[in-house]
Design a protein around this motif. Sequence first.
Motif, short mmCIF file in Angstrom:
data_model
loop_
_atom_site.label_atom_id
_atom_site.label_comp_id
_atom_site.label_asym_id
_atom_site.label_seq_id
_atom_site.Cartn_x
_atom_site.Cartn_y
_atom_site.Cartn_z
N UNK A 68 11.79 -22.73 -39.65
CA UNK A 68 10.51 -23.58 -39.99
C UNK A 68 9.55 -23.69 -38.60
N UNK A 69 9.18 -23.75 -39.30
CA UNK A 69 7.57 -23.33 -38.11
C UNK A 69 6.93 -25.12 -37.71
N UNK A 70 6.99 -25.32 -36.57
CA UNK A 70 6.32 -26.71 -36.26
C UNK A 70 5.31 -26.76 -36.06
N UNK A 71 4.60 -28.30 -35.91
CA UNK A 71 3.26 -28.41 -35.90
C UNK A 71 3.42 -28.98 -34.55
N UNK A 72 1.53 -29.23 -34.12
CA UNK A 72 1.37 -29.65 -32.67
C UNK A 72 -0.01 -30.41 -33.35
N UNK A 73 -0.35 -31.83 -32.29
CA UNK A 73 -1.84 -31.12 -32.39
C UNK A 73 -3.14 -30.83 -31.74
N UNK A 74 -4.16 -31.07 -31.59
CA UNK A 74 -4.97 -30.40 -30.07
C UNK A 74 -4.27 -30.22 -28.64
N UNK A 75 -3.44 -31.61 -28.72
CA UNK A 75 -3.53 -31.58 -27.17
C UNK A 75 -2.14 -30.91 -27.12
N UNK A 76 -1.42 -30.19 -27.78
CA UNK A 76 -0.17 -29.29 -27.94
C UNK A 76 1.08 -31.23 -28.19
N UNK A 77 0.47 -31.49 -28.41
CA UNK A 77 1.66 -32.77 -28.90
C UNK A 77 1.63 -32.64 -30.22
#
Length: 131
Positions: free
Chosen positions: A61-70
Motif C-alpha cells: 500500500x502506497x502512503x500519501x502525504x501533502x506538500x509539507x510531508x504531513x
Amino acid sequence: MNTDPIADLLARIRNGQKAGHASITLPASKIKARVAELLASEGYVGDVKLEGTGPRRTLTIGLRYDKGHKGVIDGIKRVSSPGMRVYKRSTDLPPVREGLGLAILSTSKGLMTDKQARDQKVGGELLLQIW
C-alpha cells in the motif's frame, strides 16, 4: 498468527505514515485488500498492489502525504473488534467528523463506505473510521 487482521492493517498504516515511509508491505487477505481498495478510492492511501501467489501473497500500500510531508490521514480508529462487535443500521450511521471522515462497513453486499451504505439502505458491522 494475528487474531485481528484489520487492526493490524490499521496499525501498519498509522505507523508507516508516522515513520514517513513511502509504502508498507504486509501479508495479504481478501478483507485487507478490499479495505485498502476502499481507502485508495477515497484518496486516503495511494496505489494498492497484490503480489505473489498462494499463501505467500503480500499487499503493498502506497502512503500519501501533502506538500509539507504531513500524512493525509489524521486519525484512524477500529470500531468493531473480535471481542466486541458493533452493528449499525443505515439510518443509525453517524457521520465521521461531521462528514469530513469515512467509515467502512461489512454488509451483506460486501465491504462499503458509510455513504454507499446509506445510499443502498443497508446496515452492517462498523469496521473502522478514518479522517
